[in-house]
Design an enzyme around this catalytic site. Structure first.
Site, mmCIF file in Angstrom:
data_model
loop_
_atom_site.group_PDB
_atom_site.id
_atom_site.type_symbol
_atom_site.label_atom_id
_atom_site.label_comp_id
_atom_site.label_asym_id
_atom_site.label_seq_id
_atom_site.Cartn_x
_atom_site.Cartn_y
_atom_site.Cartn_z
ATOM 1 N N CYS B 74 0.843 -1.202 0.000
ATOM 2 C CA CYS B 74 0.000 0.000 0.000
ATOM 3 C C CYS B 74 0.877 1.249 0.000
ATOM 4 O O CYS B 74 1.606 1.496 -0.949
ATOM 5 C CB CYS B 74 -0.987 -0.036 1.163
ATOM 6 N N HIS B 178 -3.917 -4.739 -0.333
ATOM 7 C CA HIS B 178 -3.482 -5.352 0.926
ATOM 8 C C HIS B 178 -3.551 -6.869 0.820
ATOM 9 O O HIS B 178 -4.612 -7.449 1.044
ATOM 10 C CB HIS B 178 -4.365 -4.867 2.076
ATOM 11 N N GLU B 180 -2.555 -8.965 2.868
ATOM 12 C CA GLU B 180 -2.907 -9.520 4.182
ATOM 13 C C GLU B 180 -4.404 -9.419 4.463
ATOM 14 O O GLU B 180 -4.890 -9.942 5.454
ATOM 15 C CB GLU B 180 -2.098 -8.822 5.279
#
Lengths: 251, 196
Positions: B74, B178, B180
């Protein structure tokens, strides 16, 4: 093309998931982490955890819950309820939450939106608005619908965005729990007057309601709880129906 | 050991928990000590991030030029580039050539770009190995990285402008989204980084 997000909402009370019909007659619907995993596996795009009694009963923050969720869930999630200080927000974000939702505290202290947005970024500040129709407009309510504010919902949404809210979570108090569709006029009124994403909430009963919220209400995301918690629908099933109706979703 | 760089900006625990879930040895730390690989996460504004990163910037550049695997996520991807106009013109790490620009607010699209969007995969090795073209991942951003060399783009995504949603130049990787928070596809990418 950004997909329309389907967001299961887990209303939390005493560490358990509940869903009230128009915010009364609360009944137990499960363990937050188990339910979160279940919806994750169903293809939920995001999750919202709201401590629905937080403002009223002055509960502690849910940073610990956020931490437990973040260990097992690898999709975005928002935490809200009883958040009144920027430092609390920091704690919740550091615990692994992606966003916090501000409601009562934002109305009582709009500077909180400004401060937290400046410190942590607009993308993680969700302004939750509970609105009830009065005549031709909608009024903002607090404390799960118990307290009228005199604020016009459209004007408050615009002000919240001006202060730095990155998203609006818009709940129709009239439709919440009724399962006969979102308040499309309210959703459209807000969505077309702010430049940030709007999550429609309150009233989901069928996939067609979700389609209507997007196509007629111009919502960017739809929040739902009861029909999922009851097992009436699954996220995946709803998405397939939405896709068939031409709504872009992540399948 | 993968070092997740803590420079006071944003959500480190999510990255750490995703890597722990994958059984990968990782540590959140505010330096590069003992790091075989480096992840620069981050949410927030570019100038504040560069200010906090300043004491480490030479070391990060050296790590990258020595071939150390580096993944920016990001804001972390944006910091890899030469400059950003967010808030005010600010120099970045300059590891990749190009600049950071705001997403266009006209055309009815909302900014920040929040949500799941699809990847048009350009480099199907490295970060995106095993990721299908059209896979959707989770974005939250208002700025994008304009690569001076278009071949640095590992994938493209559209939101008012077609932008490099992932970048990859040898050992330097970036994800504007993202991983994650992108479900199984995102975990696969983090695994790709852990195994590279």
């Amino acid at each position: 093309m950004t997909s329309i997000r389907i967001i299961p909402c887990l209303d939390i009370r005493d560490g358990r998931v509940v869903k009230g019909t128009q915010f009364v007659n609360i009944r137990d619907a499960g363990d937050p982490i188990e339910l979160a995993k279940y919806y994750n596996d169903q293809g939920a795009d995001e999750l919202v955890f709201l401590d629905i009694t937080a403002s009223h009963e002055r509960r502690e923050t849910v940073a610990e819950l956020a931490s437990r969720v973040a260990e097992q869930i690898f999709i975005p999630f928002t935490v809200g309820g009883g958040i009144s200080e920027a430092d609390q927000i920091r704690e919740i974000l550091l615990a692994g939450a992606d966003k916090v939702s501000l409601n009562t505290a934002a109305v009582n202290n709009p500077a909180l939106i400004e401060e937290s947005s400046r410190r942590y970024g607009a993308q993680c500040i969700v302004c939750a608005i509970d609105a009830k129709q009065t005549g031709d407009s909608w009024e903002v309510y607090l404390h799960g619908g118990r307290t009228a504010t005199g604020l016009d919902a459209v004007e408050w949404a615009q002000e919240a965005v001006r202060l730095g809210a990155g998203e609006i979570l818009l709940t129709s108090m009239d439709q919440d729990g009724a399962r006969d569709g979102y308040d499309l006029a309210l959703t459209r009124a807000i969505s077309t007057s702010v430049g940030v994403p709007v999550i429609a909430s309150g009233g989901a009963g069928t996939a067609q309601h979700l389609v209507d919220a997007v196509e007629k209400g111009k919502a960017d995301a739809v929040l739902l709880a009861g029909i999922l918690h009851d097992g009436v629908s699954t996220v995946h099933g709803l998405k397939e129906e939405m896709a068939a109706a031409g709504v872009p979703v992540r399948l | 050991m993968i070092a997740i760089l803590d420079y006071g900006m944003g959500n480190l625990r999510s990255v750490e928990k995703a890597l722990e879930h994958l059984g990968v040895d990782c540590r959140i730390q505010d330096d590069l000590k003992g790091a075989d690989k480096l992840i620069i996460p981050g949410v927030g504004a570019f100038p504040a991030a560069m200010e906090r990163l300043a004491p480490l910037s030479d070391e990060i550049r050296r790590f990258a030029s020595d071939g150390g695997p580096l993944l920016g996520i990001c804001l972390g991807q944006q910091l890899l580039f030469e400059s950003s106009c967010e808030v005010e013109e600010t120099a970045g790490l300059g590891i990749l050539a190009g600049s950071v620009k705001p997403l266009p607010k006209d055309g009815g699209l909302k900014v920040p770009h929040i949500g799941w969007s699809s990847l048009c995969v350009k480099q199907n090795d490295g970060l995106l190995a095993g990721i299908q073209d059209g896979e959707q991942v989770y974005f939250v951003h208002s700025f994008w990285t304009d690569c001076a060399d278009p071949s640095d783009a590992a994938s493209l995504t559209s939101h008012g402008v077609e932008f490099p949603s992932a970048v990859q130049r040898e050992n330097v990787w970036g994800a504007q989204f993202h991983p994650e928070k992108s479900g199984d596809a995102g975990l696969k990418m983090l695994e790709n980084f852990a195994k590279c």
